[in-house]
Scaffold this motif. Structure first.
Motif, short mmCIF file in Angstrom:
data_model
loop_
_atom_site.label_atom_id
_atom_site.label_comp_id
_atom_site.label_asym_id
_atom_site.label_seq_id
_atom_site.Cartn_x
_atom_site.Cartn_y
_atom_site.Cartn_z
N THR A 128 27.29 -34.29 18.03
CA THR A 128 27.67 -34.82 18.34
C THR A 128 26.74 -35.51 19.41
O THR A 128 26.52 -36.69 19.96
CB THR A 128 29.64 -35.16 19.17
OG1 THR A 128 30.37 -34.47 17.90
CG2 THR A 128 29.86 -36.33 20.05
N THR A 168 24.46 -38.98 19.54
CA THR A 168 24.45 -39.95 20.85
C THR A 168 23.14 -39.91 21.28
O THR A 168 22.86 -41.29 21.65
CB THR A 168 25.39 -39.20 21.48
OG1 THR A 168 26.68 -39.11 20.65
CG2 THR A 168 25.93 -39.67 22.96
N LYS A 227 21.22 -43.19 22.23
CA LYS A 227 21.00 -43.95 22.66
C LYS A 227 19.33 -43.91 23.15
O LYS A 227 19.28 -45.42 23.68
CB LYS A 227 21.12 -43.81 23.99
CG LYS A 227 21.38 -43.38 25.36
CD LYS A 227 22.84 -42.83 26.52
CE LYS A 227 21.83 -43.07 28.06
NZ LYS A 227 22.53 -42.37 28.60
#
Lengths: 262, 262, 262
Positions: free
Chosen positions: C147, C151, C155
């Motif tokens: 995760t 992420t 981003k």
């Protein structure tokens, strides 16, 4: 002499912040890592405050001696004092180079080292005793090594390590000589720098800095001696590799079995 | 070819002052130490005068090429000339990077090297001969290596070492080719930088710099060849460690037994 | 997973330009050289344009973080984007040091990395996920590593490598975990920096950077695992030497025989 501090060090894995000699910085980082502490290095004064706060000990190596680095060293030394972090200083070549001796004197006005670690030429210079240093090497002189170390400790108001074939460790009152060692340490340029940072790692986990300093010297010297004795033909290149292995793997019991000091 | 200079070097233990390539500085310091000289490094121009005075030879590596370092290199080269200390210059990547070629040309207006040590691409650039260099590597071209080296020596008015599988050493009048060596030198990034500083160590103890340069090249190449021949499967990592051991331990007689030059 | 890219890399010998961590620069240069690419390093912004143009990939290591170096990193990152050279960034200690996190955020406004390579603490910081980093070490936290990596990739809009006992590689859509490795990587300070530059070398010869990144991680981890398994008693010093040998000598078939990923 509390060799068991080595187990404490490995358990606690303290962060040691180093302003390091650019010549030997990689060996020093790996040596700190191998013995069981966590190295962090920086050349930027703007992160000095954070670095000192997150560390359990600070080691300043005066081999890093450009004008910006001298400024960084000054600020970092003051921060270490302010945050009460143990502060080890390695005064590289202050015995041979007048410029370095002058700058070191100014730095020691700005902050107070807890431990100084140098060779005979460097410690004699900081004790104000006449000695013929040779470049980065110890050089030679007539004065007694114990006298030099004790004079330096009293003058600089800290624990002093005078490294050499025999290490002298003193806080001006207590004095011990570590007999262990090997001439192979002199054949590798980074040995002294590595010892200074390892002393800082021991100071991170033992509040009596004389105790920390003498134990660090014994551990380092005994490990080196064990490495050298395993192969009498060993050369300078192989030595540093085997020393890294041994910093990681040697046990307290193995060190106690060869420990020699008085 | 006076291989016995190696014994003189080990006996005299000359101090070699280096402005060193930041990539390879630790290997260079250890190599100088291993062969029997005493290294000192600095990045601070304010101590350049003292450093040059205390040294018996100076080696300037143009791999250290920030603006402050270029200034330090310029001042140190001038001081070496002024104090008549032998001056070896390693013109890293001047064949591949125009910026470096321009700055090197300016530096050679400011001081006079006694020995230049580079690969074919670097020496061709300083000779004004067309050559396709590749980054820090030698690259390739059509010109004869002896012609390149001799042209460079006449143009730069100094002894030139063109390093490679065969080393060409020339002062523009005398020329020798050292046949010894091993391809493992190319697998280790610091080999050339180390040779340059070892050349400086030989210049510290022999006033005929052509003699010093050819002997240094033979000693370094023959030691490397002996190391490589001991294990045909040897890799790049093991080689540098065994090379350090052998720089320290190889005798004049062992080198003479394999020496190959013409 | 195209392990055969390693043969392409060795055949093409791409130039990798590095702004390198001063602590580990020599190991990184030798690692790039050993695996079959050609390293070039510089600390001078005035030669950045030429260096980027002559290179096939660029690796920026944020361990080199003085004010002049941050400027050089910014300019070099912009040049890499401008010349469409693959750009790998190693965000050393951004998880532990607020100053570094702030400067990194500013840098990522100025240029766009193609690959980010860091440990859990560093990647979590760039993903905006809470994590307790420890100095240069990974630290610990509750979030799932996959995760965190995904992420961060979304981003930062690039491929992300989260290194550790298991490496997670993701471009936000595709994700792979490399199971190979050895705990000895953690005992050597330069392992992560070396991997970052080796990733850049693979990006130099493969336009799909996710493919290049996962292959580089598998090759590096599998080679390290093979080295460690050859001797269960191996220490940190011996490991790096044998790793250099193996980076040079391990074949595609030998890597495929141990490859473990999912």
């Amino acid at each position: 002499m509390k060799v068991s501090l080595l187990d404490d060090l490995r358990r606690q894995n303290p962060i040691v912040f180093n302003i390091s000699n650019f010549v030997t910085v990689q060996d020093v980082a790996n040596g700190i890592n191998a013995i069981g502490a966590s190295p962090i290095m920086s050349e930027e004064v703007d992160e000095a405050d954070e670095m000192v706060q997150m560390s359990q000990a600070v080691c300043l190596n005066l081999g890093a001696f450009t004008t910006p680095q001298v400024h960084q060293i000054k600020v970092t030394g003051q921060l270490a004092n302010q945050y009460h972090k143990p502060l080890v200083v390695d005064p590289v070549a202050v015995g041979a180079v007048k410029y370095r001796a002058q700058v070191a004197a100014e730095l020691f006005q700005a902050f107070q080292p807890d431990v100084l670690r140098g060779n005979a030429g460097e410690i004699a210079a900081l004790a104000g005793i006449n000695w013929q240093a040779k470049g980065i090497d110890a050089g030679e002189g007539a004065a007694d090594l114990v006298t030099i170390a004790e004079t330096c400790a009293k003058k600089q108001k800290c624990t002093v390590i005078l490294s050499g074939p025999t290490d002298v460790i003193t806080d001006g009152t207590r004095t011990v000589q570590v007999i262990n060692g090997t001439t192979l340490f002199q054949t590798h340029v980074g040995s002294g720098d590595m010892l200074s940072s390892i002393v800082a790692a021991f100071c991170a986990i033992e509040d009596d800095y004389f105790e920390a300093a003498q134990t660090a010297c014994l551990v380092f010297a005994a490990i080196g001696q064990r490495v050298a004795q395993a192969d009498p033909q060993m050369g300078a290149g192989t030595f540093i590799i085997k020393l890294m292995d041994a910093l990681q793997q040697t046990t307290v019991a193995q060190i106690e079995a060869v420990a020699a000091y008085e």
